[in-house]
Write an enzyme that holds these catalytic residues in place. Structure first.
Site, PDB file in Angstrom:
ATOM      1  N   CYS A  56       0.810  -1.204   0.000  1.00 34.10           N
ATOM      2  CA  CYS A  56       0.000   0.000   0.000  1.00 34.10           C
ATOM      3  C   CYS A  56       0.851   1.263   0.000  1.00 34.10           C
ATOM      4  O   CYS A  56       2.079   1.219   0.067  1.00 34.10           O
ATOM      5  CB  CYS A  56      -0.920   0.001   1.210  1.00 34.10           C
ATOM      6  N   ALA A  59       3.218   1.704   2.900  1.00 29.66           N
ATOM      7  CA  ALA A  59       4.429   0.897   2.738  1.00 29.66           C
ATOM      8  C   ALA A  59       5.413   1.597   1.826  1.00 29.66           C
ATOM      9  O   ALA A  59       6.631   1.557   2.061  1.00 29.66           O
ATOM     10  CB  ALA A  59       4.072  -0.484   2.195  1.00 29.66           C
ATOM     11  N   ARG A  90      12.937  -4.204   6.493  1.00 34.04           N
ATOM     12  CA  ARG A  90      13.327  -3.949   5.098  1.00 34.04           C
ATOM     13  C   ARG A  90      14.823  -3.904   4.830  1.00 34.04           C
ATOM     14  O   ARG A  90      15.233  -3.624   3.715  1.00 34.04           O
ATOM     15  CB  ARG A  90      12.652  -2.669   4.580  1.00 34.04           C
ATOM     16  N   HIS A 191       5.446   6.472  -2.633  1.00 39.40           N
ATOM     17  CA  HIS A 191       6.716   7.037  -3.091  1.00 39.40           C
ATOM     18  C   HIS A 191       6.518   8.491  -3.491  1.00 39.40           C
ATOM     19  O   HIS A 191       7.295   9.371  -3.126  1.00 39.40           O
ATOM     20  CB  HIS A 191       7.247   6.283  -4.321  1.00 39.40           C
TER      21      HIS A 191
END
Lengths: 537, 458, 458, 537
Positions: A56, A59, A90, A191
């Protein structure tokens, strides 16, 4: 059946018609004999019920882009889960350095407002404000990120107002991101949201010029498994100075001064191209698409960068470093090539990796038959030239577009940044070296499949058709692949190995892939009592 | 490591809100895990894609197994106008493409905030003949992954369990709580060893510990069958293991089908295992067979033989309440001192129960906290350290920062493998726990001692 | 630690004699252990008191259990004039005071050097009706504890096993080799799971892993009964596990009673376990049941999932040949590199077998040695180190000196507890081995890495 | 039945007559009302077939006395077992120090000639000689011990000759011990053999005088669990210098110079009284029986030592240290007394511990009902006054007796060693302080049993009669005791804890005993399904 005979329609046949129609547009076969590149649908909604690999917006924003900024304390505003899942998962490595002392790194910490039912009902602004006050008191961070999760937008918490008020109380930047999970169609929205705030609130706010003859920023590199460090090692040996990466092992303290660099390198085009473009417009810093994955790719990239400055000494030093590194790794690579050569693979991943790793795999004698992205846009597949033709839809429209213009004080024309003539610069741009990305398609093998937002059903079917030797994927599909009797490597997390970049990284990757292919257990799946007599030892 | 953490203990009112380094996560992941314990089930996450992705990742990392689930893939539109269409489309597509026996839907903070009416949406969905769709409400802003697990268990009972009105069968239902498949196997073995037939659900054995086979099966052979779950309404009793994760489901089954639920702890440690066995013995009038008696005797024997390896050592324990409570009891049985005991899951009785056990054992000066987090624990440890940490993998940061050994127990353990196959329940589980604890302490002794104190026999 | 050891590799002929830091001990302790695997047996050491005392200590330290045995208590007189009187007195006193079902006498270097004629002395002894005295010759200057175990096994067969001449029964004899009771339990379980009745002997389960009970029993309830051993001559076949520890006894049973012996390895690792199961399947025409298939699949699944945690790592393995050989095979299965492989027990075929496996796996540059010792190993490690040591507790000195992690496997393990209860055989044993190896390597990674490389997920 | 009603004959009743007759003499009841101390049989053969705790001569010589000498490389000549079992199994701790650098410590090593059948047939002398040559070449030890195992005497290997020849080849002392396992009746023979060689070949061969105003040797202390170090700490705080212990953490390099000390302390009377006596005769060094086990015992001992020198300052300093140490441990001891008080124990062990630990246990409020030694002589039970009356038998006769006389050069009268007048010294001797040991009997509780070479049967029967709360014993009986439902502590190895000496050691001991008594598992032996309703929780 040869590869080029593969029939995508047949693969999709068992799907309901509506789904089939939708999915058919996301799958493209490379046909080298065709004169044009086919259009692929990307960055559109996943069909509900489909077992997608996608995540999503939160994230993409918190998990990928802003989480790694090591000296910022990032509060996830929402119920507990989102902060929890993005805590330590991550591999975006970070270490103390000149910019960031040990007590200013928050990389191993998880901060959540842990909203409860009453916060949903009555609003969470007060709770958030209080938590900001408390963490400032306890941790004294230089700056804070606030990331929203799904309910925030719905209940109408005004993060901007809370942040602004807290900034005034504490005198440090408090930057918020309205990256609710439902925004956009994938991580990609996150992003973009992160890019916008980094551009608006961080870059250009510093006043320290980065020293160095050739100062590079490194965008879209998240230092997974230490990738950025290995690249920096090579770049620094050649003579470059890395101002800041975005955002692997980065610090707010250095991001502020990124606008003083000479050139931006772009590793992951998808997650960071917004900033690359905006910095070009606003500060005049040109950008170069790079790829440090694969030995040949690294060599090409190193030569490209040297070319951007055009300095002969730099070019010579580049060749020297290439030669030395190459000599050190070639015997090792050859050793693993013996195991890898002739093997085929699928690769499904976010970012630019499905493209980048094709170079490295070819170095090992392997070919990628099917490649796909989780959250790419058309330009990642087809190249930036299609950007103007991409229609925005309801989902993309709700992500704000920043419109920057040249900064009155800090803009410096690109050719001056690169210390070259305007003509030379224009030539570099025209030849497609600078400010350009041509996408994955040109590098796909003929007959191979390019697939957007691949799902479980399609993967299973494609495996039956192509019978690959290995699948590069993420943790959600890793063990599925194993149950299919196929090796897999996590290409988000490298199965906790790495770095995989540049020369030495290629060796590590080669070893890991060779081990995955050859680990003896693969030959032992069928118990002897189920083997025919001839199979038995 | 963790140098940003204040060196000095904070004033009492320094933290009043939020969680730093939590010991809980949100409800849906528990619901997803529970749903995987039904054979042929595809769990479905009614929310954004990210939830489903995060939960599948968490489960796969812990179990090293696929954790299949689908999602309603909410976009902004669905979030504003409601997710009914997404769910209906999902149900249709899932049955068409993946063909599970059953879809188990759980909600998320998103679908709960917008108020999607699950029963109605499900009723309006196209469900193929002989297939099932069930649901649980699991808003992330309530409870924790443990209550999420519990809610799905309750959902399974509500939708599926039936009583045929005949006399109850001599059979136990087992609600195993949020445990690993290795634990579930061992619990089933114990009850089977006593000669009592049982139905366990959720039952993630064969699903989250499934073998690789010659051919791929999207729905592995394990899990409780729908038929068995339906028939559980005709069982004589339910062994409800874990107040937080199982009791609500057991109560629901009791009121729905008249199957009495026996509230028990997850059988970690000698006493909790004794209790399970006694409940079966009393409930079914069976004798305890020799093998179980031998296993028990081996545990006591071991505790007697090597108590000096761990007795008197201080421990910090954190994790889920249903795991931590019996674990603390076992540590007391071992003669250890549970100095700090935390869970992130809400529920005031946690503190009451743990404090009660400590008091009974005459242990003073311990701190116990529900809705605590690892930042709390770290602060306490900075005030006064302990000899051992027991908890999930997130404890490893404190372990390194404070140079304290960590025994990994609970969920999630992302950084070690094999453990979900190895039971910590039952008497065999006691031996495993003793071995893990004594080994880690002896490893530390061997590491820290001078050459002249490095010994061949310990 | 071990600083007296030369830093530089020694010239080849520097050591020609004696043993420094041995990987073997003497025969009697093996015979004593084997004898404890008969129910109601009191092992008897025919020699000085010190032998018996040392052997009992060694066994008690490893198993954390009583290891009862009596001794002929030689003095100088007996040593000069022969020990017949001491043994006869012993037999009389042991039956009178301790009342075992059977006395199993083993000799020592002392009684062997003076040449006591055991069969004759036993024949001349007063043995109460229904009681038994058996013996094995176990001179300490021959073989090792493993051959001593083997000799007693052979003695048990020679004295006790009988064939009644009827058609053989559909039943397997299991000679388990020099293994822990946890291993023996697991081997029995596997054969039982396949539906084949079995007689295991020696069987130290219930003896060397016995529970504490309400009342003390000098002879615990475990061990193979004399009746079962006698009847083993009527079984259809013998599963002879471990060439060094079991094959001679199996050959004796074959020639004495016509029970064919199937030579197998101790089932450590997937292949050796496969072989055991196939031998049972072929011998009795039974199918392999689902539970065993699942266990096997779980092992392969685990090997596939986490191979990267250990693949390519180099290992030094030392211990008893019957343990080391299948263990090396399993390490190869895991993708690891057995770089140094040693046993102290004599027998040239050890090197041949291990070198054969290494060659088949394409592993070059390893060193293999029978009749080696830990001083040899240490010298090799000083030349080129390894990532991991696997062997008994004596390896801990090298582990510390060279900072290499040690996984404790084999006999003796004096410095850790619980392990003899936990099988390393069978598929379950594979999981335990994988877990031990991967954990110790990951612990090392966590220990040695920089802060920035310390990871939550591995 | 009260303790004094215990009938030993009844306990032994089930034994065969001959055994019963033999064993009856080894068991004595303390009767405070009787005017005399009863005689006990000790140091005689164990009845064959009896499950004894005893070991052998080799164990006493190599395992106990000479093995701990840290800078000597000890080769066990024989088949592999004996060396193996005595490798790292006795907790006689040793560390590098001024006398012994790290590369001269052999404490963690095991050296065996590993004799094979052919060596038994053809003799092992050549093999031994070769191994000596090799270890000298590899390890360059200062001195070597050679210990014989059972077959050596029988096959006639001449260790003296081999050692002498090797000494000449290598120029270092090579000392052999004919301590074959069958010598004597227990470890005791080995002690004696070791004492003889240490006296003959080590003590007095050095030329360095130990500096210090009050130089003590510490005999019969093996530094199990670091016991000697804790004692040394206290002694040094008072102002003593410890020349050498025998043999815990001792070095050949310092043992050589032991003859220059002022006073010998004797902790374990049994294993070392030979040397104590011989040193008195040969060098004029008086000896004092000490006991550092137990708080009161330690205080008495410290006062006794100070008294031996009679220096007022020393006496004052002694009191100061006692006071300080006592203050530090008293609260802790009181804490554990709460658990221990009123409990009873058995204690079976070698050496002097069965006597010494009675003092420490009384400090905790515990009483020892039954105490016995594995390998004592009558004087250990009855006191040295009975020595002249002990008849030697075939087994004791074969252990050589050394007969020393005053050394012409190194003898110095005891009163001069102690810097006191002859009269004062005579007084100390006459009052039983110096050169005297009164044995265990006087300190036994009334009605308690003193038992020599206790065996399994008797232990089981005595447990039924006395129902002790804890048994102090060795590893062979530890788990037997546990199976009887009774706690046990290994009092040879302290269950890998320790030190147990002096003040701090008493606390450690108290904690360990309290834990053993109170560990919760004791209450859980009976499973709930075997409990009556009232027993159940």
């Amino acid at each position: 059946m040869t590869m080029t005979d593969v029939n995508i329609d047949e693969i999709l046949a068992p799907m309901p018609d509506k789904v089939k129609k939708n999915r058919r547009k996301h799958i493209v076969k490379k046909d080298a004999s065709a004169g044009c590149r086919p259009q692929i649908e990307a960055n559109t909604r996943t069909v509900p019920g489909i077992i997608t690999q996608r995540g999503c917006s939160y994230a993409g924003c918190k998990g990928v882009v802003v989480g790694p900024i090591k000296d910022m304390l990032t509060i996830t505003h929402g119920p507990i889960g989102c902060a929890y899942y993005s805590w330590g998962t991550r591999r975006n490595k970070a270490r103390t350095d000149d910019s960031t002392p040990p007590d200013q790194i928050y990389s191993t910490m998880c901060f959540s407002t842990d909203m409860q039912e009453s916060d949903i009902v009555f609003g969470g602004e007060k709770k958030l404000a209080k938590m900001i006050d408390e963490v400032v008191e306890i941790f004294h961070p230089r700056a804070i990120n606030i990331c929203a999760t799904c309910p925030i937008g719905l209940i109408g918490d005004d993060l901007g107002a809370v942040s602004k008020a807290a900034e005034e109380r504490h005198g440090i930047p408090i930057i918020h991101y309205n990256c609710e999970g439902y925004k956009g169609v994938s991580q990609s929205a996150g992003h973009h949201i992160a890019n916008n705030q980094i551009m608006e609130r961080m870059i250009g706010t510093g006043t320290e010029k980065v020293d160095g003859k050739y100062v590079l920023n490194f965008l879209g590199e998240y230092n997974i498994g230490g990738d950025a460090w290995e690249i920096e090692r090579v770049l620094e040996e050649i003579g470059y100075t890395v101002g800041s990466t975005l955002t692997g092992d980065s610090a707010y303290a250095t991001i502020k001064n990124m606008h003083t660099a000479h050139l931006n390198l772009v590793q992951c085009h998808r997650s960071i191209n917004y900033i690359a473009e905006m910095m070009e417009t606003k500060y005049g810093i040109p950008w170069l698409k790079v790829n440090f994955i694969g030995i040949d790719a690294t060599i090409d990239t190193l030569r490209d960068i040297a070319q951007c400055f055009g300095d002969k000494e730099l070019i010579a030093r580049t060749e020297l470093v290439i030669e030395r590194e190459l000599a050190a790794v070639t015997p090792e690579i050859e050793r693993y090539q013996k195991i890898c050569r002739g093997k085929t693979a699928f690769i499904f991943v976010g970012g630019s990796r499905s493209h980048h790793y094709q170079f490295l795999l070819r170095n090992l004698g392997m070919e990628v038959m099917v490649a796909g992205y989780e959250f790419a846009h058309r330009d990642d597949y087809e190249g930036r030239e299609v950007i103007p033709t991409i229609k925005s839809d309801a989902d993309s429209k709700n992500i704000p577009e920043l419109h920057v213009k040249p900064d009155t004080e800090m803009y410096r024309p690109p050719h001056l940044r690169l210390k070259m003539s305007q003509e030379k610069y224009d030539e570099l741009v025209a030849s497609g070296v600078l400010n350009e990305y041509r996408g994955m398609y040109p590098d796909m093998v003929n007959g191979g499949i390019m697939i957007d937002d691949a799902n479980h059903f399609e993967t299973e079917e494609l495996v039956k058709v192509f019978k690959p030797d290995l699948i590069f994927t993420g943790i959600k599909d890793k063990y599925v692949t194993h149950k299919m009797g196929l090796p897999s490597k996590q290409i988000h997390s490298y199965d906790y190995s790495g770095p995989y970049t540049c020369f030495r990284g290629a060796v590590t990757f080669a070893k890991d892939v060779a081990h995955s292919l050859s680990t003896p257990a693969w030959k032992m799946i069928t118990p002897p009592w189920e083997q025919s007599i001839t199979e038995q030892r | 490591m963790l140098e940003c953490t204040p060196k000095e203990p904070l004033p009492k009112d320094a933290r009043t809100t939020g969680s730093i380094n939590p010991i809980k996560t949100c409800q849906p992941v528990g619901a997803l895990y529970a749903a995987l314990g039904i054979h042929g089930c595809l769990p479905h996450s009614h929310g954004s894609q990210g939830c489903c992705s995060y939960h599948r990742m968490a489960l796969s990392r812990h179990f090293h197994e696929p954790a299949m689930a689908s999602t309603s893939s909410f976009t902004e539109g669905a979030s504003v106008f409601g997710g009914a269409a997404n769910l209906k489309t999902s149900i249709k597509n899932v049955f068409a493409i993946y063909n599970p026996e059953i879809i188990a839907v759980h909600t998320t903070c998103l679908s709960e905030t917008i108020g999607d009416d699950m029963p109605t949406i499900i009723k309006q969905s196209e469900i193929p003949e002989g297939k099932y769709v069930i649901h649980a409400n699991t808003p992330s802003y309530h409870g924790s992954h443990v209550t999420g697990f519990s809610n799905m268990c309750k959902g399974i009972v509500s939708y599926l369990a039936e009583s045929d009105g005949n006399p109850k069968k001599e059979r136990a239902n087992i609600f195993p709580g949020f445990t690993n498949p290795g634990d579930m196997r061992e619990i089933k073995r114990i009850v089977t060893e006593m000669g009592v037939p049982s139905i366990m659900y959720p039952d993630t054995t064969g699903v989250m510990d499934s073998p690789v086979r010659k051919t791929y099966e999207m729905f592995p052979r394990g899990g409780a069958t729908i038929e068995a779950i339906q028939d559980s309404g005709n069982s004589k009793m339910t062994l409800s293991l874990g107040a937080w994760s199982s009791d609500e489901a057991a109560a629901t089954l009791q009121s729905k089908c008249g199957v009495p639920g026996v509230p028990l702890r997850i059988p970690i440690g000698v006493k909790a295992t004794d209790d399970l066995i006694m409940a079966v013995k009393k409930g079914f009038g069976v004798d305890v067979p020799e093998p179980l008696e031998v296993e028990r005797g081996q545990v006591i024997d071991t505790l007697i033989d090597i108590h000096y390896q761990y007795e008197g050592k201080t421990v910090a324990v954190f994790g889920d309440p249903d795991i931590v409570i019996p674990l603390v009891e076992f540590l007391i049985t071992m003669g250890m001192i549970p100095k700090y005991v935390l869970t992130g899951t809400p529920g005031g009785k946690f503190e009451k129960i743990v404090n009660g056990m400590l008091e009974e054992a005459g242990i003073e000066g311990s701190r116990v906290k529900a809705e605590g987090d690892l930042f709390d624990l770290h602060q306490w440890i900075k005030e006064e350290s302990v000899d051992l940490l027991i908890g999930n993998a997130h404890g490893k940061y404190i372990a390194r920062a404070e140079d304290i050994p960590l025994v990994r127990v609970g969920f999630p353990v992302f950084d070690r493998a094999v453990h979900p196959l190895m039971p910590i329940v039952g008497y065999r589980g006691c031996l495993r726990l003793i071995e893990m604890i004594s080994n880690v302490l002896l490893d530390r002794r061997d590491r820290d001692c001078l050459d002249e104190d490095y010994e061949l026999i310990l």
